[in-house]
Design a protein around this motif. Sequence first.
Motif, PDB file in Angstrom:
ATOM      1  N   ALA A   1       9.134   2.336  -5.153  1.00 52.34           N
ATOM      2  CA  ALA A   1       8.899   1.208  -6.066  1.00 52.34           C
ATOM      3  C   ALA A   1       8.999  -0.088  -5.284  1.00 52.34           C
ATOM      4  CB  ALA A   1       9.914   1.203  -7.213  1.00 52.34           C
ATOM      5  N   ALA A   2       8.355  -1.123  -5.828  1.00 51.59           N
ATOM      6  CA  ALA A   2       8.508  -2.478  -5.292  1.00 51.59           C
ATOM      7  C   ALA A   2       9.484  -3.228  -6.195  1.00 51.59           C
ATOM      8  CB  ALA A   2       7.165  -3.192  -5.254  1.00 51.59           C
TER       9      ALA A   2
ATOM     10  N   VAL B   1       0.843  -1.196   0.000  1.00 48.04           N
ATOM     11  CA  VAL B   1       0.000   0.000   0.000  1.00 48.04           C
ATOM     12  C   VAL B   1       0.882   1.251   0.000  1.00 48.04           C
ATOM     13  CG1 VAL B   1      -1.708   1.332   1.309  1.00 48.04           C
ATOM     14  CG2 VAL B   1      -1.918  -1.164   1.138  1.00 48.04           C
ATOM     15  N   GLN B   2       1.952   1.225   0.782  1.00 50.62           N
ATOM     16  CA  GLN B   2       2.842   2.383   0.857  1.00 50.62           C
ATOM     17  C   GLN B   2       3.504   2.671  -0.490  1.00 50.62           C
ATOM     18  OE1 GLN B   2       1.634   3.794   3.539  1.00 50.62           O
ATOM     19  NE2 GLN B   2       3.612   4.247   4.473  1.00 50.62           N
ATOM     20  N   VAL B   3       3.877   1.633  -1.228  1.00 47.82           N
ATOM     21  CA  VAL B   3       4.444   1.824  -2.566  1.00 47.82           C
ATOM     22  C   VAL B   3       3.415   2.493  -3.481  1.00 47.82           C
ATOM     23  CG1 VAL B   3       5.355   0.693  -4.624  1.00 47.82           C
ATOM     24  CG2 VAL B   3       6.029  -0.128  -2.358  1.00 47.82           C
ATOM     25  N   ALA B   4       2.200   1.970  -3.469  1.00 42.43           N
ATOM     26  CA  ALA B   4       1.149   2.548  -4.307  1.00 42.43           C
ATOM     27  C   ALA B   4       0.870   3.991  -3.920  1.00 42.43           C
ATOM     28  CB  ALA B   4      -0.123   1.706  -4.185  1.00 42.43           C
ATOM     29  N   ASP B   5       0.845   4.254  -2.623  1.00 40.10           N
ATOM     30  CA  ASP B   5       0.564   5.603  -2.150  1.00 40.10           C
ATOM     31  C   ASP B   5       1.686   6.563  -2.529  1.00 40.10           C
ATOM     32  OD1 ASP B   5      -1.364   7.198  -0.612  1.00 40.10           O
ATOM     33  OD2 ASP B   5       0.300   7.509   0.771  1.00 40.10           O
ATOM     34  N   ALA B   6       2.935   6.092  -2.469  1.00 44.32           N
ATOM     35  CA  ALA B   6       4.064   6.937  -2.839  1.00 44.32           C
ATOM     36  C   ALA B   6       3.992   7.352  -4.310  1.00 44.32           C
ATOM     37  CB  ALA B   6       5.383   6.200  -2.561  1.00 44.32           C
ATOM     38  N   ASN B   7       3.620   6.421  -5.173  1.00 38.93           N
ATOM     39  CA  ASN B   7       3.497   6.750  -6.597  1.00 38.93           C
ATOM     40  C   ASN B   7       2.335   7.695  -6.844  1.00 38.93           C
ATOM     41  OD1 ASN B   7       5.282   4.890  -8.694  1.00 38.93           O
ATOM     42  ND2 ASN B   7       5.119   4.009  -6.657  1.00 38.93           N
TER      43      ASN B   7
ATOM     44  N   VAL C   1      12.442  10.369 -11.338  1.00 42.64           N
ATOM     45  CA  VAL C   1      11.151   9.697 -11.517  1.00 42.64           C
ATOM     46  C   VAL C   1      11.335   8.399 -12.300  1.00 42.64           C
ATOM     47  CG1 VAL C   1       8.921   9.856 -12.688  1.00 42.64           C
ATOM     48  CG2 VAL C   1       9.712  11.747 -11.246  1.00 42.64           C
ATOM     49  N   ASP C   2      12.135   8.462 -13.341  1.00 40.81           N
ATOM     50  CA  ASP C   2      12.416   7.272 -14.153  1.00 40.81           C
ATOM     51  C   ASP C   2      13.146   6.214 -13.330  1.00 40.81           C
ATOM     52  OD1 ASP C   2      12.679   5.582 -16.292  1.00 40.81           O
ATOM     53  OD2 ASP C   2      14.157   6.784 -17.354  1.00 40.81           O
ATOM     54  N   ASP C   3      14.130   6.644 -12.540  1.00 37.39           N
ATOM     55  CA  ASP C   3      14.949   5.708 -11.781  1.00 37.39           C
ATOM     56  C   ASP C   3      14.244   5.128 -10.561  1.00 37.39           C
ATOM     57  OD1 ASP C   3      17.077   5.921 -13.477  1.00 37.39           O
ATOM     58  OD2 ASP C   3      18.231   7.297 -12.224  1.00 37.39           O
ATOM     59  N   LEU C   4      13.470   5.967  -9.868  1.00 41.10           N
ATOM     60  CA  LEU C   4      13.024   5.598  -8.527  1.00 41.10           C
ATOM     61  C   LEU C   4      11.583   5.116  -8.439  1.00 41.10           C
ATOM     62  CD1 LEU C   4      14.677   8.499  -6.478  1.00 41.10           C
ATOM     63  CD2 LEU C   4      15.551   6.191  -6.875  1.00 41.10           C
TER      64      LEU C   4
END
Length: 567
Positions: A450-451, A236-242, A303-306
């Motif tokens: 990212a995951a 969830v945290q990954v999705a929220d970060a994006n 953004v591309d890298d992370l």
Amino acid sequence: MKPSLPQNDPNKEQRQDHLNRQQKSYLFDYNALSPLALLKDVPLGENFSSKYIRERILATSELPANMLATDSRSFLDPLDELEDYEDLFTLLPLPQVAKIYQTDRSFAEQRLSGANPMVLRLLDASDPRAQTLAQISNFHPLFDLRQELEQKNIYIADYTGSDEHYRAPSKIGGGSYEKGRKFLPKPLAFFAWRWTGMRDRGELVPIAIQLDPQPDSYLYTPFDPPVDWLFAKLCVQVADANHHEMSSHLGLTHLVMEPIAIVTARQLAKNHPLSLLLKPHFRFMLFNNELARSYLIAPGGPVDDLLSGSLPETIEIAREACSNWSLDQFAFPTELKNRGMDDPNQLPHYPYRDDGLLLWNAIETFVCGYLKFFYPTNEALVQDVELQSWAKELASDEGGKVKGMPSKIDTIEQLIKIVTTIIFTCGPQHSAVNFPQYEYMAFAANMPLAAYRDIPKITASGTREVITEKDILRLLPPYKRAADQLKTMFILAAYRYDRLGYYDKSFCELYQMSFDEVFAGTPIGLLANQFQQNLNMAEQRIDANNQRRVIPYLSMKPSLVLNSISV
């Protein structure tokens, strides 16, 4: 320079010559992030000032030494322990969240007062997503889903791409890095408000997470083994970060305000009262946005890298956010109501809402007094040809393409709401999503960008993949990615150019005159002083509220909020 409406200005020809030059300098670009209306070339007057550059360099001076002092370990392999993420903070302060991020309380609180408090919404009993929760009765026989929904106690954070509030592309395949693929989980996270909990106010608690958006897929709950539940929360945290970086932050502040700044420069003369009011709230934004496009979201950039997706996939999140945004529906009180998050009797603890409304009201009071001085009647407003051209070009598909913007402004009340929304978005809203990035996102184990492994698989026989602590470390960013995440978040959150409601710094740079000099002979100086007093009163209330909060919420504290999207 004396403020003047066009119908009252004796120098009409000079005024029009200025606007003709502005319209040649501020041109729209509809191709950079089609179909968004952005600026083609940034005029020199929008660049960072030398004072800004000096101050920002000084504010970030600790970063190089911190990064040099970090352990030069294997950059691309998973870390050995979760505690290793703390080792990145050698000289910079370790965010407080690092000590509590694995707890359910911290996880839930971040939906209400974290870096991205804009996703959670009330779940209606008629919503088909509510049926996903039916499985929870298998684990918790005392959980009465129908009753909880009827009492409006259930909230949802939906990252599947189907939510009308967040229509991120649902088919993000994921980007890549030196050792393989990156992934973007698309979870549904469910929360319940419990009237008994922290102290005497109750608390929000997580109750279930569905990682696979397919119907009837496995529902993780706090009754699962701790490793499984932590893995689900981190997804969830990954999705929220994006969502935060590309929707709430880049899309819904930087990009949606850009066409409004462009049209203001094109259609309102330098001494137009509305231009004088808005210019400090657009200070450095256009140049800042251009830097974001040329560096942050460029190929090979952060953004591309992370972030999780490929660069085109990730940019599409911002594009979708802007396409779904409208000026009327994202007025702060309206946006809260649209998510069912506006009633403090139903949800008594929501710091983003409670502190934000204090700032919204202070801004609205100032804007009301300011505009009513220059437009004592609606007739004066209708006769203002520059204002009407401003509205028309903002709304036009050949202009700013601003959804929810009327092509003609008929009443002062209409203009007050529009201007209050613009100032709130550039000031409190942007500050609320920008500055918490260090506290919540610099420590990558709390909010990974990212995951690095996919969600657990379920076999044809229905057996679920066993999750281990090693899988959690494989999910999280490797060392170099975590270090780059820390560096990016620090740079974005370390510097504050000015302070909401205090205009002299911008006025002296923009006009070589103080705010009081520009508005001499008018009550505007007194109105500005009253605005500052109201903000100070709001700060006192926020400080008092924070004494009762488990985690203080500082993101809407007026002394820490900027006028503009200047970082």
